[in-house]
Design a protein around this motif. Structure first.
Motif, PDB file in Angstrom:
ATOM      1  N   SER A 142       0.820  -1.154   0.134  1.00 37.06           N
ATOM      2  CA  SER A 142      -0.096   0.021  -0.041  1.00 37.06           C
ATOM      3  C   SER A 142       0.773   1.265  -0.014  1.00 37.06           C
ATOM      4  N   PRO A 143       0.641   2.364  -0.597  1.00 35.40           N
ATOM      5  CA  PRO A 143       1.003   3.444  -0.542  1.00 35.40           C
ATOM      6  C   PRO A 143       1.101   4.032   0.644  1.00 35.40           C
ATOM      7  N   VAL A 144       2.089   5.211   1.056  1.00 40.83           N
ATOM      8  CA  VAL A 144       1.943   6.024   2.226  1.00 40.83           C
ATOM      9  C   VAL A 144       1.461   7.142   2.077  1.00 40.83           C
ATOM     10  N   PHE A 145       0.399   7.437   2.893  1.00 42.13           N
ATOM     11  CA  PHE A 145      -0.343   8.489   2.847  1.00 42.13           C
ATOM     12  C   PHE A 145      -0.918   9.064   4.188  1.00 42.13           C
ATOM     13  N   ALA A 146      -1.446  10.367   4.462  1.00 45.13           N
ATOM     14  CA  ALA A 146      -2.070  10.802   5.735  1.00 45.13           C
ATOM     15  C   ALA A 146      -3.509  11.041   5.295  1.00 45.13           C
TER      16      ALA A 146
ATOM     17  N   GLY B  63      15.655   9.203 -14.793  1.00 43.86           N
ATOM     18  CA  GLY B  63      14.650   7.984 -14.635  1.00 43.86           C
ATOM     19  C   GLY B  63      14.600   7.599 -13.098  1.00 43.86           C
ATOM     20  N   VAL B  64      13.597   6.890 -12.704  1.00 46.85           N
ATOM     21  CA  VAL B  64      13.345   6.705 -11.366  1.00 46.85           C
ATOM     22  C   VAL B  64      14.500   5.594 -10.764  1.00 46.85           C
ATOM     23  N   SER B  65      15.056   6.200  -9.728  1.00 50.93           N
ATOM     24  CA  SER B  65      16.316   5.745  -9.262  1.00 50.93           C
ATOM     25  C   SER B  65      16.250   5.059  -7.886  1.00 50.93           C
TER      26      SER B  65
ATOM     27  N   HIS C  91       4.798   4.777  -6.775  1.00 49.29           N
ATOM     28  CA  HIS C  91       3.941   5.253  -5.505  1.00 49.29           C
ATOM     29  C   HIS C  91       2.823   4.724  -5.012  1.00 49.29           C
ATOM     30  N   ASN C  92       2.035   4.346  -6.206  1.00 47.82           N
ATOM     31  CA  ASN C  92       0.806   3.976  -5.742  1.00 47.82           C
ATOM     32  C   ASN C  92       0.843   2.426  -5.268  1.00 47.82           C
ATOM     33  N   VAL C  93       1.841   1.780  -5.582  1.00 52.26           N
ATOM     34  CA  VAL C  93       2.068   0.372  -4.966  1.00 52.26           C
ATOM     35  C   VAL C  93       3.396   0.330  -3.725  1.00 52.26           C
ATOM     36  N   GLY C  94       3.511   1.457  -3.330  1.00 48.70           N
ATOM     37  CA  GLY C  94       4.265   1.702  -2.056  1.00 48.70           C
ATOM     38  C   GLY C  94       5.713   1.396  -2.160  1.00 48.70           C
ATOM     39  N   LEU C  95       6.263   1.824  -3.643  1.00 50.67           N
ATOM     40  CA  LEU C  95       7.677   1.682  -3.933  1.00 50.67           C
ATOM     41  C   LEU C  95       8.314   2.832  -4.171  1.00 50.67           C
ATOM     42  N   ALA C  96       7.670   4.101  -4.153  1.00 53.35           N
ATOM     43  CA  ALA C  96       8.509   5.328  -4.189  1.00 53.35           C
ATOM     44  C   ALA C  96       7.808   6.362  -3.517  1.00 53.35           C
ATOM     45  N   GLY C  97       8.650   7.347  -3.090  1.00 55.31           N
ATOM     46  CA  GLY C  97       7.960   8.927  -2.640  1.00 55.31           C
ATOM     47  C   GLY C  97       7.415   9.499  -3.706  1.00 55.31           C
ATOM     48  N   LEU C  98       7.287  10.765  -3.247  1.00 53.69           N
ATOM     49  CA  LEU C  98       6.646  11.638  -4.112  1.00 53.69           C
ATOM     50  C   LEU C  98       7.531  12.991  -4.447  1.00 53.69           C
TER      51      LEU C  98
ATOM     52  N   GLY D  53      13.935   6.329  -0.257  1.00 48.82           N
ATOM     53  CA  GLY D  53      12.658   6.739  -0.548  1.00 48.82           C
ATOM     54  C   GLY D  53      11.894   5.675  -1.693  1.00 48.82           C
ATOM     55  N   THR D  54      12.946   5.028  -2.493  1.00 49.11           N
ATOM     56  CA  THR D  54      12.399   4.280  -3.634  1.00 49.11           C
ATOM     57  C   THR D  54      13.141   2.894  -3.890  1.00 49.11           C
ATOM     58  N   LYS D  55      12.369   2.030  -4.202  1.00 47.89           N
ATOM     59  CA  LYS D  55      12.839   0.638  -4.359  1.00 47.89           C
ATOM     60  C   LYS D  55      12.180  -0.184  -5.706  1.00 47.89           C
ATOM     61  N   PHE D  56      12.832  -0.960  -5.847  1.00 45.39           N
ATOM     62  CA  PHE D  56      12.133  -2.091  -7.023  1.00 45.39           C
ATOM     63  C   PHE D  56      11.984  -3.389  -6.331  1.00 45.39           C
ATOM     64  N   SER D  57      10.964  -4.165  -7.053  1.00 44.39           N
ATOM     65  CA  SER D  57      10.561  -5.235  -6.494  1.00 44.39           C
ATOM     66  C   SER D  57      10.060  -6.223  -7.488  1.00 44.39           C
ATOM     67  N   SER D  58       9.505  -7.310  -7.145  1.00 47.66           N
ATOM     68  CA  SER D  58       9.034  -8.251  -8.080  1.00 47.66           C
ATOM     69  C   SER D  58       7.785  -7.520  -8.977  1.00 47.66           C
ATOM     70  N   ALA D  59       7.117  -6.582  -8.117  1.00 45.98           N
ATOM     71  CA  ALA D  59       5.770  -5.790  -8.745  1.00 45.98           C
ATOM     72  C   ALA D  59       6.359  -4.982  -9.905  1.00 45.98           C
TER      73      ALA D  59
END
Length: 768
Positions: free
Chosen positions: A30-34, A99-101, A149-156, A106-112
């Motif tokens: 899930s993404p991070v949000f307030a 490119g997204v790094s 970001h929408n799948v919880g893998l990056a900031g904004l 704040g950012t990571k890559f994954s199987s998704a």
């Protein structure tokens, strides 16, 4: 912003993080949000969770609900949480240079999302001289960032771009920049920032992602002969500061409306930039009206206290930086020492409020406090929107547009696949992958190496010739053997991050190790044309190759990104007509033998023999200069429309009405709508269609140590064979025909300005 963890005590932690990422990939989450009112309905009663209110009202409501200790948690990159108000922890540090790094936590890559589109390193994108491309890349990067970001893998919040001037060819980070020219760097800065940030619908109170222009300012020494960025004091004249180093940052803020500016490690004229109220509160926030936050380079507040010894106590360092205008500390220093600074009376709580309000305002503009982003604009983006075919094709197109043809003997390039039956591909960079994407990289969608790109068109014979770019011992026999057999030879040479990188400046400009020996030996043994390809961020001393008749063509391809090999093949086999131009001067070795990297002066000094820097001021010999680049076609330029005289309106009592002046101050009253139209008729006289880069320069009158020439603007135009078109420039007299005087004031130079495109010259007289 550096990869600080690679160079300091945290390097082992960073390495462990990478190992854990490899063996324990993070899947989608899930993404991070307030303001998650579904989880906590009480939050709907808070003003800061009411998206119908304006940003300032929401910020004010939030800040008044926080304790001092809670506020301080929002002064550092690993911010929060405040669970009682439904605010989760937020990591500010993400990167998106080209490119997204995966650099930054704040950012990571994954199987998704296993990778993202990796565009060419910035120096090559800048070589395209295409503002539309700068913005298009930014749009793709921000789309992929939002999707992650929408799948919880990056900031904004992304701490990119790097808009420092590439002042010295030895600088290891020059590859990250748009080059040596303030106009090009300014247009790249505003274009890429707009591409990253602009929300659908154009609402300035909304951000797609938040960009950050860095490293402010006069930052371009990393580690040269024992002088490092943590201790370097850049001695810069007011004239050079305002004329050369500041314009890209000014354009970021004013033209790009960037959400953040990052202050640098170095001192400027004795004062750390992150503690300089004139630079931060005075210029960025005051004169330029930054709508956003000012962030420190990572640990730079710690550096100014512990390494530069700028203050006597850590509390003073915390107070000085916040009072200077710093809002966010990449690192933990402000989190550790701000409360004590308030308790000791060095800082008021209202000063902390001001800083965190700037940070919160950015998050509100990003929608972080609007609830689940999957129910908001961009909520439909996800893994399907990353590494799309169109995004990857744009990476290939960006590389094609940037590649620069520096030498091309008659009958050499382009090669014809029908007549070239075999191709020798030689060199330590011929079959590299990660080298192609440079630093501040992410995991690319895929790689196409030079060898793979070339082999897709013709049969190839391959020999690396050296184990790596350092080339301590060249393996000549195999390389010479296949060059003697093949119909043509491609040598892919140059550098990588072991030669030029963050915290690693070069000492000389020569090709590393025995590369020159390998190139010359192969050229002498080759049966057919020899094409030398240089993969590098900075220029190389390749006079020997330029002068060698056996080397028929030379191409510079920067670090060309994930599709670099395919783009190179497109150019070599004539599927794309090269149109890139050098964004920096290539100097001979004698330049760096005479000029210390630490001398910041742009202008020459005849008294000492100092030759100056960049095409605008340099008086010595060059191998190639800014704007150089060939095409497979020839293009003619003719003037279609241009005035010969322009008069600056002045008040009746202005002294220049009665006295002879060399220049006049810029005032809104005499600059308003003072624009000139310059129209050029450009014709492609060649047999091959292609894009053409039109560079409009001006040589101003010799007043105030003005540049020899400077870039006014640039356009990219596509012309078929024997086709012509009108290319239009709008020249802002006060902006484009002005120079900076000796005390840093910008003035319109009076007298004859010579406008030129290629060999075309036109004289324009500016009077009062």
């Amino acid at each position: 912003m550096p990869i600080h963890t690679r160079n300091r005590a945290n390097c082992s932690v960073f390495a462990l993080f990478l190992v854990l990422m490899i063996f324990n990939p993070v899947s989608a989450q899930s993404p991070v949000f307030a303001c998650d009112v579904n989880a906590n309905p009480a939050l709907s009663g808070y003003g800061f969770c009411n998206s119908s209110l304006d940003v300032a009202s929401r910020v004010g409501d939030l800040v008044k609900r926080l304790t001092l200790q809670e506020k301080i948690t929002f002064l550092v990159n690993k911010a929060g949480p405040v669970s009682r108000l439904g605010i989760p922890a937020y990591e500010w540090w993400s990167e998106a240079l080209h490119g997204v790094s995966y650099v930054g936590p704040g950012t990571k890559f994954s199987s998704a999302v296993p990778g993202a589109t990796s565009f060419p390193q910035v120096i090559l994108t800048a070589a395209s001289f295409n503002e539309t491309l700068f913005q298009a890349i930014g749009k793709v990067v921000s789309t992929e960032a939002r999707a992650m970001h929408n799948v919880g893998l990056a900031g904004l919040t992304f701490w990119s771009p790097n808009v420092n001037i590439f002042r010295d060819p030895r600088w290891g980070r020059g590859q990250e920049t748009p080059g040596e020219d303030p106009t090009l760097s300014s247009k790249y800065a505003s274009g890429y920032v707009q591409g990253l940030q602009q929300a659908d619908g154009g609402d300035p109170n909304r951000l797609k992602v938040a960009a950050c222009c860095k490293h402010y300012t006069a930052y371009d020494v990393d580690n040269w002969k024992g002088v490092d960025r943590y201790h370097f004091n850049a001695q810069v004249t007011k004239q050079d500061l305002d004329d050369t180093f500041q314009p890209p940052f000014k354009s970021c803020v004013i033209d790009g409306n960037v959400a953040s500016v990052m202050c640098s490690y170095n001192k400027v004229n004795g004062k750390p930039t992150c503690a300089d109220a004139d630079l931060l509160a005075g210029i960025v926030r005051g004169q330029w009206k930054l709508n956003g936050y000012i962030v420190s380079d990572c640990d730079s507040v710690d550096v100014l206290y512990n390494q530069q010894h700028y203050t006597k106590t850590p509390e003073e360092a915390a107070a000085d930086t916040i009072l200077a205008g710093l809002d966010l500390n990449c690192g933990s220093f402000l989190g550790q020492h701000t409360e004590a600074a308030v308790q000791k009376g060095l800082l008021k709580e209202s000063d902390v409020d001001k800083a965190v309000s700037n940070n919160f305002a950015t998050l509100f503009r990003l929608g972080f406090f609007d609830g689940d982003p999957r129910k908001l604009p961009y909520g439909g983006l996800g893994p399907k929107d990353v590494c799309t075919p169109s995004n990857q094709e744009l990476a290939r197109e960006a590389a094609r547009q940037g590649i620069v043809l520096l030498k091309n003997s008659a009958g050499s390039l382009p090669l014809s696949p029908s007549s070239i039956k075999s191709l020798a591909v030689i060199g330590p960079n011929a079959n590299v992958t990660k080298t192609m994407i440079g630093n501040y990289e992410g995991t690319p969608c895929k790689y196409t190496t030079p060898l793979q790109g070339l082999a897709a068109s013709v049969s190839t014979l391959y020999s690396p010739g050296c184990a790596n770019v350092k080339c301590s011992s060249a393996q000549l026999d195999d390389a010479k053997k296949i060059a003697a057999q093949a119909d043509a030879t491609i040598l892919v040479m140059g550098a990588d991050q072991s030669i030029e990188a963050e915290s690693l400046d070069r000492i000389d400009l020569h090709l590393p190790g025995q590369q020159e020996l390998l190139i010359t030996a192969v050229a002498n043994a080759s049966k057919g044309p020899v094409i030398l390809v240089i993969m590098s961020g900075g220029g190389m001393e390749i006079s020997f190759a330029n002068d060698n008749a056996k080397i028929t063509s030379i191409l510079w391809i920067g670090y060309p990104g994930e599709a670099g090999g395919a783009a190179l093949a497109d150019v070599i086999f004539g599927q794309y007509n090269p149109s890139g131009r050098l964004p920096m001067t290539w100097y001979p070795q004698e330049f760096v033998d005479k000029v210390p990297m630490t001398n910041m002066n742009m202008r020459p000094d005849p008294a000492t023999g100092y030759p100056g820097r960049s095409y605008r001021f340099y008086t010595g010999k060059t191998i190639y200069t800014f704007g150089d680049g060939l095409s497979y076609s020839t293009f003619a330029h003719n003037l279609a429309k241009a005035p010969k005289l322009v008069s600056i309106p002045l008040a009746e009592d202005h002294t220049c009405r009665s006295e002879q002046c060399k220049s006049v101050e810029l005032y809104e009253s005499n600059c308003k709508n003072l624009n000139l139209d310059i129209h050029l008729r450009v014709k492609n006289n060649g047999n091959m269609g292609g894009s053409h880069t039109v560079l409009l320069f001006s040589t101003p009158p010799s007043v105030h140590n003005s540049p020899k020439k400077h870039l006014l603007g640039f356009k990219k135009v596509y012309l078929g064979s024997q086709m012509e078109d009108i290319v239009k420039f709008k020249v802002d007299v006060c902006k484009d025909l002005s120079v900076v005087d000796e005390v840093g004031s910008r003035k319109v130079a009076l007298g004859s300005h010579v406008l030129h495109v290629g060999s075309l010259r036109h004289s324009l007289s500016v009077t009062v």
